[in-house]
Write an enzyme that holds these catalytic residues in place. Sequence first.
Site, PDB file in Angstrom:
ATOM      1  N   PRO A 106      36.941 -57.260 124.175  1.00  0.00           N
ATOM      2  CA  PRO A 106      37.377 -58.285 125.042  1.00  0.00           C
ATOM      3  C   PRO A 106      38.686 -58.895 124.549  1.00  0.00           C
ATOM      4  O   PRO A 106      38.720 -59.590 123.544  1.00  0.00           O
ATOM      5  CB  PRO A 106      36.238 -59.295 125.003  1.00  0.00           C
ATOM      6  N   GLU A 107      39.732 -58.614 125.229  1.00  0.00           N
ATOM      7  CA  GLU A 107      40.979 -59.348 125.016  1.00  0.00           C
ATOM      8  C   GLU A 107      41.039 -60.402 126.123  1.00  0.00           C
ATOM      9  O   GLU A 107      40.053 -60.604 126.815  1.00  0.00           O
ATOM     10  CB  GLU A 107      42.172 -58.382 125.065  1.00  0.00           C
ATOM     11  N   ARG A 109      27.639 -55.310 117.570  1.00  0.00           N
ATOM     12  CA  ARG A 109      28.251 -55.360 116.238  1.00  0.00           C
ATOM     13  C   ARG A 109      28.197 -56.730 115.583  1.00  0.00           C
ATOM     14  O   ARG A 109      28.525 -56.866 114.421  1.00  0.00           O
ATOM     15  CB  ARG A 109      29.707 -54.867 116.318  1.00  0.00           C
ATOM     16  N   HIS A 143      19.982 -56.089 120.803  1.00  0.00           N
ATOM     17  CA  HIS A 143      21.186 -56.887 120.566  1.00  0.00           C
ATOM     18  C   HIS A 143      21.364 -58.033 121.549  1.00  0.00           C
ATOM     19  O   HIS A 143      22.446 -58.585 121.658  1.00  0.00           O
ATOM     20  CB  HIS A 143      22.442 -56.009 120.556  1.00  0.00           C
ATOM     21  N   ARG A 184      61.287 -62.229 110.632  1.00  0.00           N
ATOM     22  CA  ARG A 184      59.993 -61.555 110.440  1.00  0.00           C
ATOM     23  C   ARG A 184      60.204 -60.055 110.277  1.00  0.00           C
ATOM     24  O   ARG A 184      60.872 -59.414 111.087  1.00  0.00           O
ATOM     25  CB  ARG A 184      59.084 -61.796 111.650  1.00  0.00           C
TER      26      ARG A 184
END
Length: 274
Positions: free
Chosen positions: A2-3, A114, A91, A155
């Site tokens: 999930p982004e 997970r 789960h 950077r």
Amino acid sequence: MPELPEVETTRRGLAPHLEGRRIREVTLRRPDLRWPIPPEIARDLPGQRIAEVRRRAKYLLMDVDGGSALLHLGMSGSLRVLPVDTPVRAHDHVDIAVEGPRGQARVLRFNDPRRFGCLLWQPAGEVHPLLQGLGPEPLSDAFDGDYLFELSRGRKAPVKTFLMDQGVVVGVGNIYAAESLFLAGISPLRAAGKVSRERYVALADAVKRILGYAITRGGTTLRDFISPDGAPGYFEQELSAYGRGGEPCPRCRRPMKEASIGQRTTVWCGHCQK
DNA sequence: ATTCTACCCTGCAAGC
DNA sequence: TGCTTGCAGGGTAGAA
């Protein structure tokens, strides 16, 4: 995981089922996900009415009196709204049962194989430490090419790593970083501090377009992600770079390169992305 | 301050 | 068929 588009899809799916509804019961089948679930969750949520379901970065916040339940889906988490008698599967770690219209109770069920996800408590008036130091929302006006350009000066990290840093901008993970850099024509390997202002304008625009469009498609489902009503996301079939190492570039047909950048597999076109 | 490295956990696909 | 290995959308902590 999930982004951002997957979390936003989840939020939109949950809101109509939860907002304004009273919580009846909280069931913790597993007391620890990534971190222990704090006692306030089981102790204080029952009886409370959910005012709003919000999103900040990849976190979901469910507001009740006195604070917010803070939820992260990690890599493999998903939330579904189900009838209360739905059998529990592997789960399924947490249930939050809510009253429904005409007495039709529903349960918000958190599944996370997970267990990289978390469920935490943020007292009213406080900002949880996990939400401190986050960058701007990518779909907000605060995020643009000038912002990226100024922040990136000096950077040395690759621009892809820079873009995935949640302190720079939130919500962009491995999939959408690859897609955005492809659309903007920027090599993921280039040092963040060596990208021009003009190209950062293109990158910020690409991020907004990719994320915005992915949300309209319900996000990307690779294996785990599912929306609260059980539907997968449909953006996978539109991915140009992610998962396409060795395949012809959609633009120039040369084979896409694949390498590990910052411990994450990355795919890009050596010809179209400089 | 920035940038590495190790780690958290389970499931799945690939390779032998 | 079964075993081993490596990899996966996330992020943190601690070290360099």
